[in-house]
Design a protein around this motif. Structure first.
Motif, PDB file in Angstrom:
ATOM      1  N   ASN A   1      -4.089   4.349   1.161  1.00 19.33           N
ATOM      2  CA  ASN A   1      -4.584   3.595   0.013  1.00 19.33           C
ATOM      3  C   ASN A   1      -6.054   3.223   0.184  1.00 19.33           C
ATOM      4  O   ASN A   1      -6.826   3.223  -0.781  1.00 19.33           O
ATOM      5  N   ASN A   2      -6.445   2.877   1.421  1.00 18.26           N
ATOM      6  CA  ASN A   2      -7.857   2.585   1.690  1.00 18.26           C
ATOM      7  C   ASN A   2      -8.718   3.802   1.396  1.00 18.26           C
ATOM      8  O   ASN A   2      -9.795   3.699   0.801  1.00 18.26           O
ATOM      9  N   TYR A   3      -8.262   4.954   1.836  1.00 21.13           N
ATOM     10  CA  TYR A   3      -9.001   6.200   1.603  1.00 21.13           C
ATOM     11  C   TYR A   3      -9.209   6.424   0.109  1.00 21.13           C
ATOM     12  O   TYR A   3     -10.322   6.717  -0.338  1.00 21.13           O
ATOM     13  N   ASP A   4      -8.126   6.266  -0.657  1.00 18.56           N
ATOM     14  CA  ASP A   4      -8.230   6.455  -2.108  1.00 18.56           C
ATOM     15  C   ASP A   4      -9.202   5.473  -2.747  1.00 18.56           C
ATOM     16  O   ASP A   4      -9.857   5.793  -3.741  1.00 18.56           O
ATOM     17  N   SER A   5      -9.313   4.277  -2.174  1.00 15.25           N
ATOM     18  CA  SER A   5     -10.173   3.244  -2.751  1.00 15.25           C
ATOM     19  C   SER A   5     -11.651   3.464  -2.443  1.00 15.25           C
ATOM     20  O   SER A   5     -12.512   3.013  -3.199  1.00 15.25           O
TER      21      SER A   5
ATOM     22  N   TYR B   1     -17.400  -4.990   1.375  1.00 14.51           N
ATOM     23  CA  TYR B   1     -15.944  -4.953   1.173  1.00 14.51           C
ATOM     24  C   TYR B   1     -15.652  -4.526  -0.254  1.00 14.51           C
ATOM     25  O   TYR B   1     -16.218  -5.076  -1.208  1.00 14.51           O
ATOM     26  N   VAL B   2     -14.792  -3.531  -0.395  1.00 11.53           N
ATOM     27  CA  VAL B   2     -14.311  -3.093  -1.710  1.00 11.53           C
ATOM     28  C   VAL B   2     -12.824  -3.407  -1.765  1.00 11.53           C
ATOM     29  O   VAL B   2     -12.028  -2.820  -1.019  1.00 11.53           O
ATOM     30  N   GLN B   3     -12.436  -4.331  -2.618  1.00  8.48           N
ATOM     31  CA  GLN B   3     -11.027  -4.727  -2.737  1.00  8.48           C
ATOM     32  C   GLN B   3     -10.187  -3.510  -3.113  1.00  8.48           C
ATOM     33  O   GLN B   3     -10.508  -2.788  -4.060  1.00  8.48           O
ATOM     34  N   HIS B   4      -9.098  -3.278  -2.373  1.00  2.77           N
ATOM     35  CA  HIS B   4      -8.301  -2.081  -2.652  1.00  2.77           C
ATOM     36  C   HIS B   4      -6.957  -2.404  -3.292  1.00  2.77           C
ATOM     37  O   HIS B   4      -6.255  -1.501  -3.755  1.00  2.77           O
ATOM     38  N   ALA B   5      -6.568  -3.697  -3.320  1.00  2.00           N
ATOM     39  CA  ALA B   5      -5.293  -4.095  -3.918  1.00  2.00           C
ATOM     40  C   ALA B   5      -5.360  -5.588  -4.205  1.00  2.00           C
ATOM     41  O   ALA B   5      -6.301  -6.265  -3.784  1.00  2.00           O
TER      42      ALA B   5
ATOM     43  N   ARG C   1      -1.732  11.535   4.215  1.00  2.00           N
ATOM     44  CA  ARG C   1      -2.115  12.922   3.955  1.00  2.00           C
ATOM     45  C   ARG C   1      -3.596  13.183   4.236  1.00  2.00           C
ATOM     46  O   ARG C   1      -4.046  14.327   4.159  1.00  2.00           O
ATOM     47  N   TYR C   2      -4.339  12.129   4.569  1.00  2.00           N
ATOM     48  CA  TYR C   2      -5.765  12.301   4.852  1.00  2.00           C
ATOM     49  C   TYR C   2      -6.078  12.274   6.351  1.00  2.00           C
ATOM     50  O   TYR C   2      -7.237  12.138   6.743  1.00  2.00           O
ATOM     51  N   ASN C   3      -5.072  12.432   7.189  1.00  2.00           N
ATOM     52  CA  ASN C   3      -5.278  12.338   8.628  1.00  2.00           C
ATOM     53  C   ASN C   3      -6.373  13.267   9.135  1.00  2.00           C
ATOM     54  O   ASN C   3      -7.131  12.915  10.041  1.00  2.00           O
ATOM     55  N   GLN C   4      -6.452  14.458   8.574  1.00  3.81           N
ATOM     56  CA  GLN C   4      -7.412  15.451   9.049  1.00  3.81           C
ATOM     57  C   GLN C   4      -8.771  15.349   8.351  1.00  3.81           C
ATOM     58  O   GLN C   4      -9.677  16.120   8.659  1.00  3.81           O
ATOM     59  N   GLN C   5      -8.898  14.389   7.434  1.00  3.01           N
ATOM     60  CA  GLN C   5     -10.121  14.334   6.627  1.00  3.01           C
ATOM     61  C   GLN C   5     -11.007  13.141   6.957  1.00  3.01           C
ATOM     62  O   GLN C   5     -11.973  12.873   6.238  1.00  3.01           O
TER      63      GLN C   5
END
Length: 432
Positions: A81-85, A198-202, A108-112
């Motif tokens: 979720n952090n990655y998406d934010s 800081y970018v609020q993610h939720a 799903r972003y482990n390799q990115q």
């Protein structure tokens, strides 16, 4: 010696602040045992396993980052979720890189994501008995109850300070303000003079630590009001809306009634109550298409629901983003989750329905209190609300989210990314 160890003790108390709250202690036993086993021997076994597999494993695992970290703007992530934010910043700024701890699981972003070495983390575990003794004096038996979490958190601050001195990032942008590794990096940035944003993610809670970044990009007035209750706010605050929602706001749900209903479960929900609610809705409203979505961090096996209800559809949160999931629904059923806000922004009919979480979590985010969502307190009430929305779903449900999203109904609606990027760019230029 006592004076020397007072600083690490105070620092670990800050890093683990959320773990010592009454709210954390009140988590359901199943959830809490998954985080920290109640059995002392199992806690010790977990600590030994962490030391052997994670710490020693890190020593022998090479790190080959595909991108240059030196002098870059770091986007530090602790989850999918952090990655998406924060991905929108990476897409817009060539000088930014996504970064995570060496073994952190990012779905799903482990390799990115680029990785920060934790090989030296084990060098600081000599502090553990002294820090544990200090925290026992400050926090009482909770320090012993969560001694494995204290053990795991030791060393992050020191290795992250070393990484900051080595790479000298231009700034570090966070999407999480309460996980132990994120808080350790925040404190390390302060010590090394690295600017933080800081970018609020939720949605946030009044149980969170005080807001402590140099620049704080919050979604709306709700977050600001809650953080003011958490303590003194450090740094500049801007309300920018929800950047990750921009691409979806133009595709709001305009169905006049509901046919497709999403059911989002979270880690606090009781498995039996989830199963009963699913069965009740499918039995009473056979004309609806129900899609079940467990939390991406939920390790429970819900395949029995598929066996019991072949007509039930599933969404894999590890593969499908929350907005992609919501785009295929007309309504949402869930307990305490930020998905209610995201659903309402897309003009879904969102219904708060508790599924066995402790009383202290009732309306945790205040969505019911601020009229963001409908509330059902029984299976019969849940079905009644769904039937009402089957007949008619208003086209302006999304307006309920104005308190949570500052750009709603303004010229910046759907342009939160541009607004956030502009503020971030100006801040970075002024921080040189």
């Amino acid at each position: 010696m006592a004076a020397v160890l007072a600083a690490p003790t105070a620092r670990l108390r800050d890093i683990l602040q959320l773990r010592f709250t009454d709210l954390f202690a009140a988590l359901p036993a199943r959830t809490l045992n998954g985080i920290s086993p109640a059995n002392p021997l199992r806690r010790l076994a977990r600590m030994a396993g962490y030391a052997a597999l994670r710490l020693v494993g890190n020593v022998f695992r090479p790190i080959r980052n595909p991108e240059q970290l030196r002098g870059a703007v770091w986007l530090y992530v602790v989850s999918q979720n952090n990655y998406d934010s924060l991905r929108f910043i990476r897409d817009a700024r060539p000088d930014s890189v996504l970064v995570a701890g060496q073994s952190k699981q990012i779905g799903r972003y482990n390799q990115q994501v680029n990785r920060l070495s934790l090989r030296r983390k084990g060098l600081y575990y000599w502090q553990f008995p002294f820090v544990l003794a200090g925290l026992l004096r400050l926090e009482g038996q909770r320090a012993w109850r969560f001694c494995d979490l204290i053990f795991n958190a030791i060393g992050y601050y020191e290795v992250y300070r070393r990484a900051l001195r080595h790479y000298r990032p231009r700034a570090v942008v966070f999407a999480n303000d309460h996980n132990d590794d994120a808080r350790a990096l925040l404190l390390a940035c302060r010590a090394e003079g690295v600017p933080t944003a800081y970018v609020q993610h939720a949605s946030v809670s009044t149980n969170f630590p005080p807001l402590g970044f140099d620049l704080n990009l919050l979604e709306g007035q709700d977050a600001l009001d809650k953080y003011r209750q958490c303590g003194l706010i450090r740094g500049r605050v801007e309300l920018v809306g929800m950047p990750k929602a921009d691409a979806f706001l133009a595709r709001r749900n305009t169905a006049p009634g509901i046919r497709r209903v999403g059911f989002a479960a979270n880690l606090l929900d009781d498995t039996r109550q989830v199963a009963d609610a699913v069965a009740h809705v499918l039995r009473e409203l056979p004309g609806l298409t129900l899609t079940f979505r467990p939390h991406p961090g939920d390790a429970r096996d819900f395949s029995f629901l598929r066996q019991q209800h072949p007509e039930l559809q599933f969404s894999d949160a590890r593969q499908q983003s929350v907005f992609e999931f919501l785009a295929g629904q007309d309504a949402l059923i869930a307990a305490d989750t930020s998905t209610h806000l995201e659903a309402t922004l897309l003009n879904l009919a969102s219904i708060y329905y508790r599924l066995g979480s402790p009383a202290s979590f009732d309306d945790y985010y205040g969505y019911v209190a601020h009229n963001l969502v409908d509330r059902a307190d029984s299976p019969a009430a849940l079905v009644e609300i769904l039937r009402r929305y089957q007949q008619h779903k208003p086209l302006d449900l999304y307006r309920r989210a104005a308190y949570y999203n500052a750009t709603l109904g303004t010229p910046d609606e759907g342009r939160s990314q541009q607004r956030a990027l502009r503020i971030l760019r100006e801040w970075l230029e002024s921080s040189r």
